[in-house]
Design an enzyme around this catalytic site. Structure first.
Site, PDB file in Angstrom:
ATOM      1  N   LYS A   1       0.849  -1.192   0.000  1.00  0.00           N
ATOM      2  CA  LYS A   1       0.000   0.000   0.000  1.00  0.00           C
ATOM      3  C   LYS A   1       0.884   1.240   0.000  1.00  0.00           C
ATOM      4  O   LYS A   1       1.738   1.406   0.880  1.00  0.00           O
ATOM      5  CB  LYS A   1      -0.889  -0.024   1.244  1.00  0.00           C
ATOM      6  CG  LYS A   1      -1.790   1.186   1.376  1.00  0.00           C
ATOM      7  CD  LYS A   1      -2.738   1.027   2.557  1.00  0.00           C
ATOM      8  CE  LYS A   1      -3.589   2.268   2.754  1.00  0.00           C
ATOM      9  NZ  LYS A   1      -4.474   2.139   3.918  1.00  0.00           N
TER      10      LYS A   1
ATOM     11  N   LYS B   1      -2.385  -1.398  -3.725  1.00  0.00           N
ATOM     12  CA  LYS B   1      -3.263  -0.227  -3.575  1.00  0.00           C
ATOM     13  C   LYS B   1      -2.430   1.042  -3.609  1.00  0.00           C
ATOM     14  O   LYS B   1      -1.421   1.093  -2.903  1.00  0.00           O
ATOM     15  CB  LYS B   1      -3.988  -0.339  -2.230  1.00  0.00           C
ATOM     16  CG  LYS B   1      -4.887   0.821  -1.923  1.00  0.00           C
ATOM     17  CD  LYS B   1      -5.520   0.658  -0.578  1.00  0.00           C
ATOM     18  CE  LYS B   1      -6.239   1.950  -0.255  1.00  0.00           C
ATOM     19  NZ  LYS B   1      -6.415   2.128   1.143  1.00  0.00           N
TER      20      LYS B   1
HETATM   21  C1  PBG Z   1      -7.481   3.081   5.881  1.00  0.00           C
HETATM   22  C2  PBG Z   1      -7.803   3.000   4.448  1.00  0.00           C
HETATM   23  C3  PBG Z   1      -7.638   3.994   3.455  1.00  0.00           C
HETATM   24  C4  PBG Z   1      -8.188   3.480   2.278  1.00  0.00           C
HETATM   25  C5  PBG Z   1      -8.630   2.202   2.567  1.00  0.00           C
HETATM   26  N1  PBG Z   1      -8.352   1.905   3.902  1.00  0.00           N
HETATM   27  C6  PBG Z   1      -7.166   5.381   3.546  1.00  0.00           C
HETATM   28  C7  PBG Z   1      -5.800   5.741   3.870  1.00  0.00           C
HETATM   29  O1  PBG Z   1      -4.892   4.917   3.966  1.00  0.00           O
HETATM   30  O2  PBG Z   1      -5.667   6.941   4.050  1.00  0.00           O
HETATM   31  C8  PBG Z   1      -8.265   4.227   0.977  1.00  0.00           C
HETATM   32  C9  PBG Z   1      -9.348   3.823   0.079  1.00  0.00           C
HETATM   33  C10 PBG Z   1      -9.677   4.765  -1.007  1.00  0.00           C
HETATM   34  O3  PBG Z   1      -9.011   5.795  -1.238  1.00  0.00           O
HETATM   35  O4  PBG Z   1     -10.653   4.470  -1.690  1.00  0.00           O
HETATM   36  N2  PBG Z   1      -6.210   2.734   6.252  1.00  0.00           N
HETATM   37 ZN    ZN Z   2      -5.667   3.542   8.368  1.00  0.00          ZN
END
Ligand code: PBG
Ligand code: ZN
Length: 321
Positions: free
Chosen positions: A192, A245
């Site tokens: 991520k 992601k």
């Molecule tokens: C929480 C999380 C996030 C997303 C999914 N789980 C946000 C982040 O890391 O700030 C992002 C999903 C999206 O942008 O659609 N950790």
């Molecule tokens: Zn988070």
């Protein structure tokens, strides 16, 4: 002598016969945002078509999803109260635990995935327990294990840790196994990136960090070798499904990880990717449905098995027709 590639493009039936990649409604997991209350269905301005909903509305939404053939959802909670450690996420009567129970009771055939993190539940908006500089890794692991048990007890079908803490998969696997949940799968947000594409999500989930950013725990978008290592490590720790992601700007990474594991691979087609297409479509700049389907098939072609996407309902409708 040259090759006539166009020969197999002339007849639509032949075109379908030689198609290499397919998109199916079974490929999708649809994200849902749940908040306390009743009769609440608030559209988010940055993400047209995406709503914060109360549990009663979520139950209706599940009915709608099933009629489209979508049986997998991932849940995000917006709690009544936020505090420094995100207590609502650790409470058996918290927003996620209550939602999972209600959904599984009303829709036992729905596959309910829970996002496991703290950023929606903390008053500072970071993904765990913090000191004055960053998120504390090992302290956050401890409360993450507690959160996993809360989700499992509520009846979650799969747990998806998204906080990018080192050692999280081993921690959760051990905690779940010890509590008798050895058959509960873990889908890791294994690779991520610290991404600007999460902007609209933070409006929906009300989880923008109050100071700094997430670059001390999420990955640097410039790093390819590290991206592979992150996912391989989570596989070794016991993750059942891996993830990249965001999706669209990282298709090279999807392919790299595909080639380095035999595990199922998911992509998260994130909020900013969705918002770009929605707003460009609304402005008449692109043919929205066409660009959406072209984007979704690209994820499959890159090597993804599972697509988490806000487009899932619209795509399901097109796949049906
Ligand atoms: C929480 C999380 C996030 C997303 C999914 N789980 C946000 C982040 O890391 O700030 C992002 C999903 C999206 O942008 O659609 N950790
Ligand atoms: Zn988070």
């Amino acid at each position: 002598m040259f090759q006539r590639f166009r020969r197999t493009r002339l007849h639509p039936v032949l075109q379908r016969l030689v198609r290499e990649t397919h998109l199916r409604v079974d490929d999708f997991i649809y994200p849902l945002f749940v908040r306390p209350g009743e009769g609440i269905k608030n559209e988010v301005s940055s993400m047209p078509g995406v709503y914060q909903m109360s549990i009663d509305e979520i139950l209706k939404e599940c009915e709608d999803l099933k009629s489209l053939g979508i049986y997998a959802i991932i849940l995000f909670g917006i709690p009544e109260v936020k505090d420094s450690i995100g207590s609502d996420a650790l409470c058996e009567h918290g927003i996620i635990a209550s939602s999972v129970k209600a959904i599984k009771e009303a829709h036992p055939d729905m596959f309910v995935v829970t996002d496991l993190c703290f950023c929606e539940y903390t008053d500072h908006g970071h993904c765990g327990i913090i000191d004055d500089k960053t998120v504390l890794n090992d302290e956050t692991l401890q409360i993450s294990a507690q959160q996993a048990i809360v989700h499992a007890k509520a009846g979650a079908d799969m747990i998806a840790p998204s906080g990018m803490m080192d050692g999280i998969i081993e921690t959760l696997r051990t905690a779940l196994d010890e509590a008798g949940y050895e058959n509960l799968p873990i889908m890791s947000y294994s690779t991520k990136f610290a991404s600007g594409y999460y902007g609209p999500f933070r409006d929906v989930a009300e989880s923008t960090p109050s100071f700094g950013d997430r670059s001390t725990y999420q990955m640097d978008p410039a790093n390819r070798r590290e991206a592979i290592a992150e996912s391989v490590e989570d596989e070794l720790q016991g993750a059942d499904i891996l993830m990249v992601k965001p999706a669209l700007a990282y298709l090279d990474i999807v392919r790299d990880i595909r080639e380095n594991t035999t595990k199922p691979l998911a992509v998260y087609n994130v909020s900013g990717e969705y918002a770009m297409l929605k707003h460009a479509g609304a402005a008449g700049l692109i043919d929205y449905e066409r660009v959406m389907m072209e984007t979704l098939i690209a994820f499959k072609r890159a090597g993804a098995d599972i697509i988490i996407s806000y487009h899932a309902k619209e795509a399901a409708k097109l796949l049906k027709s």
